[in-house]
Design a protein around this motif. Structure first.
Motif: not given
Length: 303
Positions: A221-248
């Motif tokens: 169960e811990i591994q499942t929840t860890m994957d869940q948090v990591l997926f949410a963190q990856a989503d944040v990273g993807a939005r940050q990448n898009r934001l960086q292009f817009t900022t430039d």
């Protein structure tokens, strides 16, 4: 047509004033370093200049929004990273506790450690950025989780916080609490969605109760929840990448509009100095000419 002395004087004074105004104009431009100091200087140019100023102000505001959005997501990424580290530590403790050689007392001590990590995870869930709770949707003024969310029902807001970072362009800055920690896990609900708090609470209970099977179940169960948090963190990273292009892109737009505004408003110093010197010569010549043409008055003869 008869040319009178008054007509000649009036004409010379008018031309002298014109030359003086020209001289004053170039002097003012050099002092202010601006080609346009009032709308009458260039009606068409001032219209374009005002438009570029408006574009610069709007682009600057979008850039500020972009910085705020990036700060929000950076903070979110940081707390998620802390949550992942906690789950990694919990996983290690669970593997350690699952060993049959551990006696009940040793497992109880591990359970106490898990309890402290559980409290820290709750604190992460209630994290605030600039006084706003980041995991409760648009209800940023209300704490999303109680002190014991594993056993106390909660309902998280699912509203999206959006920042405008361009004309018609928006970016989602928040991450929904249910996507990171999972919805409340009701014991009466047959649907067992992954819930970080419940997993930690179950592990704590299994360790304290010396339940080997429960501990081994928690490891998965811990591994499942860890994957869940990591997926949410990856989503944040993807939005940050898009934001960086817009900022430039916003930075490029600001430079472009500033350059266009400068071409319209700023004075050409070498040319203006030349024009000023020419205007000074013309004005001085006008004064000399008037001195020669205007005849002495009767008063002059009576002196």
């Amino acid at each position: 047509m008869r040319i009178t002395q008054n007509m000649m004087s009036s004409s010379m004074m008018k031309n002298l004033q014109t030359n003086y105004n020209r001289l004053d104009k170039y002097q003012e431009q050099l002092l202010t370093q601006q080609r346009i100091n009032r709308p009458s200087d260039d009606p068409v140019g001032i219209s374009s200049s005002l438009r570029y100023r408006g574009e610069i102000d709007m682009t600057d505001q979008f850039a500020e929004n972009s910085k705020d959005a990036d700060s929000w997501m950076n903070f979110t990424d940081t707390v998620m990273n802390e949550a992942v580290k906690i789950l990694q530590t919990v996983s290690e403790k669970a593997v350690q506790g699952a060993t049959e050689s551990n006696n009940p007392e040793a497992r109880k001590i591990l359970g106490q450690e898990i309890d402290e990590l559980y409290k820290q995870m709750v604190a992460i869930g209630n994290s605030q950025f600039k006084g706003k709770y980041i995991f409760n949707g648009q209800t940023t003024d209300q704490k999303p989780f109680s002190d014991d969310p594993a056993n106390t029902a909660y309902s998280l807001d699912e509203g999206i916080m959006r920042y405008q970072i361009g004309a018609g362009i928006y970016v989602d800055v928040n991450s929904l609490g249910k996507n990171v920690f999972g919805p409340f896990q009701d014991p009466a609900d047959p649907t067992k969605a992954a819930n970080v708090f419940k997993v930690l609470d179950n592990l704590k209970t299994a360790l304290t109760g010396d339940n080997t099977a429960g501990i081994e179940k928690s490891i998965k169960e811990i591994q499942t929840t860890m994957d869940q948090v990591l997926f949410a963190q990856a989503d944040v990273g993807a939005r940050q990448n898009r934001l960086q292009f817009t900022t430039d892109r916003l930075e490029d737009l600001t430079l472009n509009y500033t350059d266009l505004q400068s071409k319209i408003e700023d004075v050409n110093v070498p040319k203006t100095i030349t024009d000023l010197k020419t205007a000074e010569s013309v004005f001085q010549a006008s004064l000399d000419t008037m001195g020669r043409i205007i005849r002495p008055s009767l008063l002059d003869f009576l002196r």
